[in-house]
Design an enzyme around this catalytic site. Structure first.
Site, PDB file in Angstrom:
ATOM      1  N   ASP A   1     -43.367  17.911  -9.024  1.00 28.37           N
ATOM      2  CA  ASP A   1     -42.181  17.809  -8.165  1.00 28.37           C
ATOM      3  C   ASP A   1     -40.928  18.311  -8.888  1.00 28.37           C
ATOM      4  OD1 ASP A   1     -43.934  16.739  -6.395  1.00 28.37           O
ATOM      5  OD2 ASP A   1     -42.910  14.819  -6.134  1.00 28.37           O
TER       6      ASP A   1
ATOM      7  N   HIS B   1     -46.215  14.837  -5.209  1.00 21.02           N
ATOM      8  CA  HIS B   1     -45.892  13.444  -5.514  1.00 21.02           C
ATOM      9  C   HIS B   1     -46.366  13.061  -6.911  1.00 21.02           C
ATOM     10  CE1 HIS B   1     -44.073  12.300  -1.740  1.00 21.02           C
ATOM     11  NE2 HIS B   1     -45.097  12.813  -1.072  1.00 21.02           N
TER      12      HIS B   1
END
Length: 571
Positions: A176, A171
């Site tokens: 990511d 996150h």
């Protein structure tokens, strides 16, 4: 902000035909935000990775000051606190850098609607032009490639676990984005085993298509990346469908992918056993050849081939006392064509009434007088209003129609316009509107015939237009029909090419009908090309012009009438 410079290797543009996935440049992007609503929330972090052929070309990562506090649940999810964003650049500084970093690439994101939605909203707020990026969503790709049993969830964390990627999602934007890169590579490897090797093929692959339907993509093998006409053939070698394209290979291949959604075309593909093609010099030649093949084969899956020779004409009969007749085959003195018989009958009645032509169908010998009709108040023969006439007296009446058709005189149209005005002055508005619409139908049909007839009368017309890739596109037109077509590529002397095209051009034998025996659709297609931007006249046996007293004088009036009629229907 941290960034790693891109490789100095040449980046191929997306619009290069059939760019392979290995040579396609992707920019994988991920955002962190203060919430899930682009119009209310703001970006707090951007991470992006540029890749091509499995190689990382560059990375970009930066925190972004959202100008507000970060909600506690976002802090818990991402670990990004309000204090961490103090002193970070605002989106006004970051977004232009990201756009420049991603320019010319395919934009990739996991749940792309979310990330791209925030970026486009930020660009709109800043009044910054958002480039027309091609966007690939790895969520959609994963759901298309993976079965529900293999991947019950397509969350990034679930796919990272499934593929065993080296970078685990955290996150945080760059982590990511790096994880999405590995997921993307694994998904592309899967589709490669199914014959998907270019980005256009990947886009076509995303919608679900049956295995039998996709298996027929081999029918497109060997077709050139060139303009032309293609013919789908059925089990008995019959022509099922005829089409045209600027890129035969790409267009035919699309029939075997999810980009083709028409039920009739899916049915046609299921029957098809092979695809023939005719390579053409350029688009206008392809369009003409398509029209001719539709007439020759009347393929069942082409909607406009059901009535390839349709068209109705208003013809002046060859009698001592001529009258108007609605026919399929034009004569030397005709007006048309009309798409339907009803429209032709209505215009014929209007012209007969205005010109005072007889409407009875009995034959009258030249030695007799036209005196057998009684004047009726409604629906009577307009010729009877002038009393008994012999052939010599009646002749100017028929000549009035000929002059209207040939563009020698527009007195008939002027008379109709005067009648419309007179009806409006006495407030018979509905009657005036009906006459107005009938007159517009007459003028529109007359203008089309005179415009096409002007081209069909020219023995030979040679024209050129700049080709998209440089050089020149040429056409040789004889009596309105395409007789030859070719291209002089960049650097090739054009006039020897023109001479060769003229020498090899088809011989055309005209008749005395208004369009000299040519197809209205073909002549109209050629005329539109000649009237398009950039076309230049190379040579012509005579001038290309409409008659000075023809229906073209009333083109603006017709457009106004159509606008008024459209508003009346809407109200």
């Amino acid at each position: 902000m941290i960034a790693r410079p891109a490789s100095s290797g040449h980046q191929l543009a997306f619009d290069e035909l059939d760019l392979s996935l290995r040579n396609t440049t992707f920019v994988v992007v991920d955002l962190e935000t203060t919430g899930g609503r682009p119009n209310e929330d703001a970006i707090t972090e951007i991470g992006a990775v540029k890749i091509r052929g499995g190689e990382i070309l560059g990375e970009m990562a930066t925190l972004v000051d959202p100008g507000r506090t970060v909600p506690p649940y976002i802090v818990e999810l991402t670990g990004i606190t309000t204090a961490m964003l103090v002193g970070a650049p605002r989106i006004e500084r970051v977004l232009p850098s990201f756009i420049e970093f991603a320019r010319g690439s395919i934009l990739v994101a996991h749940n792309a609607r979310f990330d791209v939605g925030f970026l486009k909203t930020a660009a709109a707020r800043m009044d910054v032009s958002w480039p027309p990026f091609q966007v690939l969503c790895t969520v959609k790709l994963a759901r298309r490639v993976l079965t529900r049993d293999e991947a019950p969830s397509v969350k990034l964390s679930s796919l990272a676990l499934l593929f065993g990627v080296g970078t685990r999602p955290t996150h945080r934007a760059l982590d990511d984005a790096r994880a999405t890169v590995e997921v993307l590579h694994n998904l592309i490897e899967r589709v490669g085993n199914q014959g998907v090797h270019s980005y256009p093929e990947l886009v076509d692959y995303l919608p679900a298509v049956s295995a039998a339907h996709r298996a027929k993509r081999h029918l497109a093998h060997g077709l050139p990346h060139a303009p032309g006409v293609y013919l789908f053939r059925g089990p008995s070698d019959e022509v099922l469908y005829v089409g045209t394209s600027a890129d035969l290979h790409r267009r035919v291949r699309n029939y075997f992918t999810g980009s083709e959604t028409r039920g009739r075309m899916k049915e046609m593909v299921a029957l098809a056993t092979r695809v023939d093609h005719v390579e053409c010099a350029h688009a206008i030649e392809a369009g003409v050849r398509e029209l001719r093949l539709l007439v020759a084969h009347a393929p069942p899956y082409n909607r406009r081939s059901k009535f390839p020779k349709r068209g109705w004409w208003i013809a002046l009969t060859a009698e001592a006392f001529p009258r108007l007749s609605v026919v399929r085959t034009p004569t030397a003195q005709s007006l048309g064509p009309f798409a339907g018989r009803t429209a032709a009958v209505e215009v014929a009645a209007l012209v007969a009434e205005t010109c005072r032509l007889r409407t009875c169908t009995r034959r009258i010998a030249a030695s007799r007088r036209h005196d057998g009709c009684a004047v009726e108040s409604v629906g009577g023969c307009a010729a009877a209003a002038d009393g008994p006439q012999d052939a010599e007296t009646y002749a100017p009446v028929a000549q009035k129609f000929r002059d209207l058709s040939d563009g020698i005189s527009s007195s008939v149209i002027d008379e109709l316009l005067a009648r419309i005005d007179a009806l409006a002055e006495v407030e018979l508005f509905e009657t005036a509107a009906r006459l107005r619409d009938r007159t517009e139908a007459l003028v529109t049909a007359l203008r089309r015939m005179q415009r096409l007839g002007s081209l069909a009368r020219i023995e030979q017309f040679v024209a050129a237009r700049p080709a998209p890739a440089g050089g020149w596109e040429f056409v040789v037109v004889r009596y309105g029909r395409l007789a030859s077509a070719g291209v002089a590529r960049r650097g090739v002397p054009p006039m020897p090419v023109v001479a060769a095209l003229v020498a090899a051009a088809e011989t055309v034998s005209p008749d005395d009908t208004p369009l000299r025996g040519g197809s209205p659709e073909e002549i109209a297609l050629v005329a539109r090309w000649l009237e398009s931007d950039g076309v230049r006249v190379v040579s012509a046996t005579e001038g290309y012009c409409e008659p000075a007293n023809g229906a073209g004088r009333y083109a603006r009036w017709c457009r106004a009438v159509r606008d008024i009629s459209r508003r009346e229907r809407d109200n």
